[in-house]
Design a protein around this motif. Structure first.
Motif, PDB file in Angstrom:
ATOM      1  N   PHE A  42       0.862  -1.196   0.000  1.00 41.30           N
ATOM      2  CA  PHE A  42       0.000   0.000   0.000  1.00 41.30           C
ATOM      3  C   PHE A  42       0.890   1.236   0.000  1.00 41.30           C
ATOM      4  O   PHE A  42       2.096   1.109  -0.259  1.00 41.30           O
ATOM      5  N   ASN A  43       0.363   2.412   0.184  1.00 38.95           N
ATOM      6  CA  ASN A  43       1.115   3.677   0.291  1.00 38.95           C
ATOM      7  C   ASN A  43       2.384   3.645  -0.550  1.00 38.95           C
ATOM      8  O   ASN A  43       3.500   3.701  -0.026  1.00 38.95           O
ATOM      9  N   ARG A  58       5.568   0.147  -0.739  1.00 35.30           N
ATOM     10  CA  ARG A  58       5.629  -0.237   0.667  1.00 35.30           C
ATOM     11  C   ARG A  58       5.080  -1.649   0.794  1.00 35.30           C
ATOM     12  O   ARG A  58       3.889  -1.889   0.554  1.00 35.30           O
ATOM     13  N   TYR A 102       9.019   3.141   5.234  1.00 34.43           N
ATOM     14  CA  TYR A 102       7.646   3.074   4.717  1.00 34.43           C
ATOM     15  C   TYR A 102       7.212   4.365   4.036  1.00 34.43           C
ATOM     16  O   TYR A 102       7.899   5.374   4.087  1.00 34.43           O
ATOM     17  N   ASP A 103       6.079   4.305   3.387  1.00 27.53           N
ATOM     18  CA  ASP A 103       5.412   5.443   2.738  1.00 27.53           C
ATOM     19  C   ASP A 103       6.327   6.220   1.790  1.00 27.53           C
ATOM     20  O   ASP A 103       6.564   7.424   1.962  1.00 27.53           O
ATOM     21  N   ARG A 149       7.461  12.760   9.307  1.00 29.64           N
ATOM     22  CA  ARG A 149       6.911  11.836   8.308  1.00 29.64           C
ATOM     23  C   ARG A 149       6.444  12.634   7.088  1.00 29.64           C
ATOM     24  O   ARG A 149       6.408  13.848   7.116  1.00 29.64           O
ATOM     25  N   LYS A 207      -4.790  15.727  11.874  1.00 29.35           N
ATOM     26  CA  LYS A 207      -3.462  15.963  11.282  1.00 29.35           C
ATOM     27  C   LYS A 207      -3.604  15.929   9.775  1.00 29.35           C
ATOM     28  O   LYS A 207      -4.571  15.362   9.236  1.00 29.35           O
ATOM     29  N   VAL A 276      -8.841   4.005   5.595  1.00 28.32           N
ATOM     30  CA  VAL A 276      -7.660   4.770   5.182  1.00 28.32           C
ATOM     31  C   VAL A 276      -7.613   4.865   3.658  1.00 28.32           C
ATOM     32  O   VAL A 276      -7.661   3.854   2.962  1.00 28.32           O
ATOM     33  N   ASP A 299      -4.446   0.412   4.613  1.00 23.57           N
ATOM     34  CA  ASP A 299      -3.108  -0.106   4.920  1.00 23.57           C
ATOM     35  C   ASP A 299      -2.954  -1.562   4.470  1.00 23.57           C
ATOM     36  O   ASP A 299      -2.231  -2.352   5.108  1.00 23.57           O
TER      37      ASP A 299
HETATM   38  C1  BMA Z   1       0.182   6.742   9.343  1.00 24.80           C
HETATM   39  C2  BMA Z   1       1.246   6.019   8.545  1.00 24.80           C
HETATM   40  C3  BMA Z   1       0.657   5.507   7.262  1.00 24.80           C
HETATM   41  C4  BMA Z   1      -0.626   4.753   7.482  1.00 24.80           C
HETATM   42  C5  BMA Z   1      -1.561   5.542   8.360  1.00 24.80           C
HETATM   43  C6  BMA Z   1      -2.806   4.770   8.728  1.00 24.80           C
HETATM   44  O1  BMA Z   1       0.685   7.162  10.578  1.00 24.80           O
HETATM   45  O2  BMA Z   1       1.736   4.926   9.300  1.00 24.80           O
HETATM   46  O3  BMA Z   1       1.574   4.622   6.702  1.00 24.80           O
HETATM   47  O4  BMA Z   1      -1.268   4.525   6.252  1.00 24.80           O
HETATM   48  O5  BMA Z   1      -0.918   5.906   9.551  1.00 24.80           O
HETATM   49  O6  BMA Z   1      -2.487   3.644   9.505  1.00 24.80           O
END
Ligand code: BMA
Length: 322
Positions: A42-43, A58, A102-103, A149, A207, A276, A299
């Protein structure tokens, strides 16, 4: 990212659909088990490459380690992923050790593809690396201090400086987060930090974080970004859009008051983390104005949605709340 992609994946907006962004009907395009070791894929970020497509994905494995894999595709819909994670070449073993990754985002910048990702170095921070060929990958540096992030590079220098969006955070499932901008002469040393935008009500009240590499339009940088709402059942990740000033990209020209895509389909609402929709890449074909947005769903899997920059700009002008 190169703006001409004649083979961009595309599906017209369905006749009965008035949404600014609409989903690919065969979503999700990447299943969670595309490679033998994966728990979820994902992501992830894709770019045009040599007439076809390449990307950085990812993949969380069945040990639930988070890592990045490269992949290739002829049509940007059917992907072949390397079953082994990317091995980053790094001159400094202090920062090159694997903790988690990740991401990813991938940005064509000057002469190569830069990759930014959330890199584990005593907590999450922004890793910066690059590749010329999606075979060898070089890890440059951690751009910023932990905790941070959603590091996203602009696809060209602005006023002689490299520019990155990011989202300072904490070490956990951060309950806050605004988008900031940092500038650099060399992609290693970052400073001249500027506030871009913060949380607002509703879908973006907990956020926000930058999504794909911003798309340059004559009127400004088109930014898709995710916004998080805290419901009684946990976080809900949707995404919307804003337009940033071309020369001073910390200045927000328009910001959509509503989300453009929220988790509503089964593959967005059900998975390892329900509810998500998390965009990390957008292909853009300038001649047709087509945009293909890649986003992680729940996710667990990777999905695709479509729009045109003209439609998003028109909507932003009619629905902006700064
Ligand atoms: C965020 C990250 C992303 C994730 C999202 C939802 O903090 O960890 O990678 O998609 O949370 O779990």
């Amino acid at each position: 990212m190169k703006p001409n992609i004649p083979n961009i994946p595309w599906q017209d907006r369905p006749a009965n659909n008035n949404d600014v962004i609409w989903r690919y009907e065969a979503n999700p395009i990447i299943p969670r088990d595309l490679i033998p070791t994966s728990n979820s894929i994902f992501n992830s970020a894709v770019v045009p490459y040599q007439g076809a497509f390449a990307g950085v994905f990812r993949c969380d494995n069945k040990k639930r380690e988070m890592n990045l894999h490269t992949g290739r595709s002829a049509d940007a819909l059917n992907w072949t992923l390397d079953p082994n994670p990317i091995e980053w070449q790094c001159n400094d073993p202090e920062i090159g050790r694997y903790q988690y990754r990740y991401d990813p985002r991938v940005t064509w910048l000057e002469d190569r593809y830069y990759v930014t990702w959330c890199n584990g170095y005593h907590g999450p921070t922004i890793g910066v690396g690059y590749t010329y060929n999606f075979k060898q990958f070089h890890f440059l540096e951690n751009a910023l201090l932990p905790f941070n992030r959603n590091g996203v590079l602009f696809p060209r220098k602005i006023n002689g400086k490299y520019v990155m969006l990011s989202r300072p955070s904490d070490n956990g499932h951060t309950p806050f987060g605004d988008i900031y901008l940092s500038q650099s002469p060399n992609l290693i040393h970052w400073g001249e930090h500027r506030f871009v935008m913060g949380t607002k009500s509703g879908w973006q009240s907990t956020k926000i974080g930058a999504g794909p590499t911003p798309i340059e339009t004559p009127e400004g940088w088109l930014l898709f970004y995710h916004g998080v709402l805290t419901s009684c059942n946990g976080f809900v990740y949707s995404f919307g859009a804003a337009l940033l000033d071309l020369e001073q990209p910390w200045k927000v020209i328009y910001r959509g008051s509503a989300y453009l895509l929220a988790p509503q389909t089964p593959y967005e609402c059900v998975g390892d983390v329900p509810n998500v929709a998390f965009p990390c890449a957008a292909l853009y074909d300038q001649p047709t104005d087509r945009v293909a947005i890649y986003y992680g769903a729940a996710d667990t899997v990777t999905a695709l949605a479509f729009t045109k920059t003209g439609d998003v700009l028109q909507w932003l002008k009619e629905n902006s709340e700064l």
